[in-house]
Design a protein around this motif. Structure first.
Motif, short mmCIF file in Angstrom:
data_model
loop_
_atom_site.label_atom_id
_atom_site.label_comp_id
_atom_site.label_asym_id
_atom_site.label_seq_id
_atom_site.Cartn_x
_atom_site.Cartn_y
_atom_site.Cartn_z
N ARG A 90 0.83 -1.23 0.00
CA ARG A 90 0.00 0.00 0.00
C ARG A 90 0.85 1.27 0.00
O ARG A 90 0.53 2.24 -0.65
N GLU A 91 1.96 1.26 0.74
CA GLU A 91 2.87 2.41 0.75
C GLU A 91 3.56 2.57 -0.61
O GLU A 91 3.85 3.69 -1.03
N LEU A 92 3.78 1.47 -1.28
CA LEU A 92 4.43 1.50 -2.58
C LEU A 92 3.57 2.21 -3.62
O LEU A 92 4.09 2.86 -4.53
N LEU A 93 2.27 2.12 -3.48
CA LEU A 93 1.37 2.79 -4.41
C LEU A 93 1.49 4.32 -4.34
O LEU A 93 1.21 5.01 -5.32
N ASP A 94 1.90 4.85 -3.18
CA ASP A 94 2.03 6.29 -3.00
C ASP A 94 3.38 6.85 -3.44
O ASP A 94 3.55 8.06 -3.54
N ILE A 95 4.35 6.00 -3.71
CA ILE A 95 5.68 6.45 -4.10
C ILE A 95 5.62 6.93 -5.55
O ILE A 95 5.17 6.21 -6.43
N LYS A 96 6.10 8.15 -5.78
CA LYS A 96 5.99 8.78 -7.10
C LYS A 96 7.18 8.51 -8.02
O LYS A 96 7.11 8.77 -9.20
N TYR A 97 8.29 8.04 -7.50
CA TYR A 97 9.48 7.83 -8.31
C TYR A 97 9.68 6.34 -8.60
O TYR A 97 9.14 5.48 -7.91
N ASP A 98 10.45 6.06 -9.66
CA ASP A 98 10.80 4.68 -9.98
C ASP A 98 11.83 4.19 -8.97
O ASP A 98 12.70 4.96 -8.55
N CYS A 99 11.74 2.93 -8.60
CA CYS A 99 12.69 2.39 -7.64
C CYS A 99 12.87 0.89 -7.87
O CYS A 99 12.09 0.26 -8.58
N ILE A 100 13.91 0.38 -7.25
CA ILE A 100 14.20 -1.06 -7.27
C ILE A 100 14.10 -1.56 -5.85
O ILE A 100 14.66 -0.94 -4.93
N LEU A 101 13.36 -2.63 -5.66
CA LEU A 101 13.14 -3.18 -4.33
C LEU A 101 13.82 -4.53 -4.17
O LEU A 101 13.95 -5.29 -5.12
N SER A 102 14.24 -4.80 -2.96
CA SER A 102 14.75 -6.10 -2.59
C SER A 102 13.62 -6.82 -1.85
O SER A 102 13.20 -6.38 -0.79
N THR A 103 13.15 -7.91 -2.42
CA THR A 103 12.02 -8.65 -1.85
C THR A 103 12.39 -10.12 -1.71
O THR A 103 13.50 -10.52 -2.05
N ASN A 104 11.42 -10.91 -1.27
CA ASN A 104 11.64 -12.35 -1.21
C ASN A 104 11.70 -12.95 -2.62
O ASN A 104 12.13 -14.09 -2.79
N LEU A 105 11.31 -12.18 -3.63
CA LEU A 105 11.41 -12.61 -5.03
C LEU A 105 12.73 -12.19 -5.66
O LEU A 105 12.96 -12.45 -6.83
N GLY A 106 13.58 -11.49 -4.91
CA GLY A 106 14.84 -10.97 -5.43
C GLY A 106 14.72 -9.48 -5.71
O GLY A 106 13.80 -8.81 -5.23
N LEU A 107 15.63 -8.94 -6.50
CA LEU A 107 15.55 -7.54 -6.89
C LEU A 107 14.49 -7.40 -7.98
O LEU A 107 14.56 -8.07 -9.01
N ILE A 108 13.51 -6.54 -7.73
CA ILE A 108 12.45 -6.31 -8.72
C ILE A 108 12.16 -4.82 -8.80
O ILE A 108 12.45 -4.05 -7.89
N SER A 109 11.56 -4.42 -9.90
CA SER A 109 11.18 -3.02 -10.10
C SER A 109 9.89 -2.72 -9.33
O SER A 109 9.19 -3.63 -8.89
N LYS A 110 9.60 -1.45 -9.22
CA LYS A 110 8.38 -1.02 -8.52
C LYS A 110 7.14 -1.57 -9.23
O LYS A 110 6.20 -2.03 -8.58
N GLU A 111 7.15 -1.55 -10.57
CA GLU A 111 6.00 -2.05 -11.34
C GLU A 111 5.76 -3.53 -11.09
O GLU A 111 4.61 -3.96 -10.94
N GLU A 112 6.84 -4.32 -11.03
CA GLU A 112 6.70 -5.75 -10.75
C GLU A 112 6.18 -5.99 -9.34
O GLU A 112 5.38 -6.89 -9.12
N ALA A 113 6.65 -5.19 -8.39
CA ALA A 113 6.20 -5.33 -7.00
C ALA A 113 4.71 -5.02 -6.88
O ALA A 113 3.97 -5.72 -6.17
N ILE A 114 4.25 -4.00 -7.59
CA ILE A 114 2.82 -3.66 -7.57
C ILE A 114 2.02 -4.76 -8.24
O ILE A 114 0.96 -5.15 -7.75
N LYS A 115 2.53 -5.28 -9.34
CA LYS A 115 1.84 -6.37 -10.04
C LYS A 115 1.72 -7.62 -9.17
O LYS A 115 0.69 -8.28 -9.14
N ASN A 116 2.78 -7.91 -8.41
CA ASN A 116 2.79 -9.08 -7.52
C ASN A 116 2.20 -8.80 -6.14
O ASN A 116 2.14 -9.69 -5.30
N LYS A 117 1.81 -7.54 -5.91
CA LYS A 117 1.23 -7.10 -4.64
C LYS A 117 2.13 -7.46 -3.46
O LYS A 117 1.71 -8.08 -2.49
N THR A 118 3.40 -7.06 -3.57
CA THR A 118 4.37 -7.34 -2.53
C THR A 118 5.14 -6.08 -2.17
O THR A 118 5.26 -5.17 -2.98
N GLY A 119 5.62 -6.03 -0.96
CA GLY A 119 6.46 -4.94 -0.51
C GLY A 119 7.88 -5.43 -0.36
O GLY A 119 8.23 -6.52 -0.80
#
Length: 127
Positions: A90-119
């Motif tokens: 939910r916090e990721l939806l409010d972020i206005k800039y592009d970013c790269i996240l480290s998740t349990n899926l590995g390094l993913i883009s903000k768009e992929e994280a939103i698509k997978n509904k993960t933080g």
């Protein structure tokens, strides 16, 4: 530490006026190669890479990265080993800039994280 050095080298490369020679040398780590493949998959960076053995005394190979084109001007490291910045879906939806996240899926883009509904942890800000 090597990831920080690599991002600094990459950012410095974008300020070079000479477009013919945009090359950096770096030690190989799994995180750096994951970052490079993500940037290439998201069309942020186009590059050629090859292994270079500069000094036979070194345990690790150096790699040569030749940047052909890029779609961003700066890659800012947000989460550091001493300070992790975590965001929920939910916090990721409010972020206005592009970013790269480290998740349990590995390094993913903000768009992929939103698509997978993960933080995850915000690793890099792309500007």
């Amino acid at each position: 530490m090597r990831l920080i050095q690599f991002t600094n080298q990459l950012n410095n490369l974008f300020f070079i006026k000479n477009n013919n020679n945009k090359t950096i040398y770096f030690h190989s780590t799994k995180q750096i190669f994951n970052l490079l493949s993500l940037l290439k998959d998201q069309n942020y960076l186009s590059y050629k890479i090859k292994s270079v053995k500069q000094n036979l005394d070194l345990k690790n190979n150096y790699w040569e990265l030749n940047v052909q084109s890029h779609r961003f001007t700066k890659l800012t490291l947000i989460s550091k080993p001493s300070r992790h910045i975590s965001v929920s879906y939910r916090e990721l939806l409010d972020i206005k800039y592009d970013c790269i996240l480290s998740t349990n899926l590995g390094l993913i883009s903000k768009e992929e994280a939103i698509k997978n509904k993960t933080g995850g942890f915000i690793k890099f800000k792309i500007s």
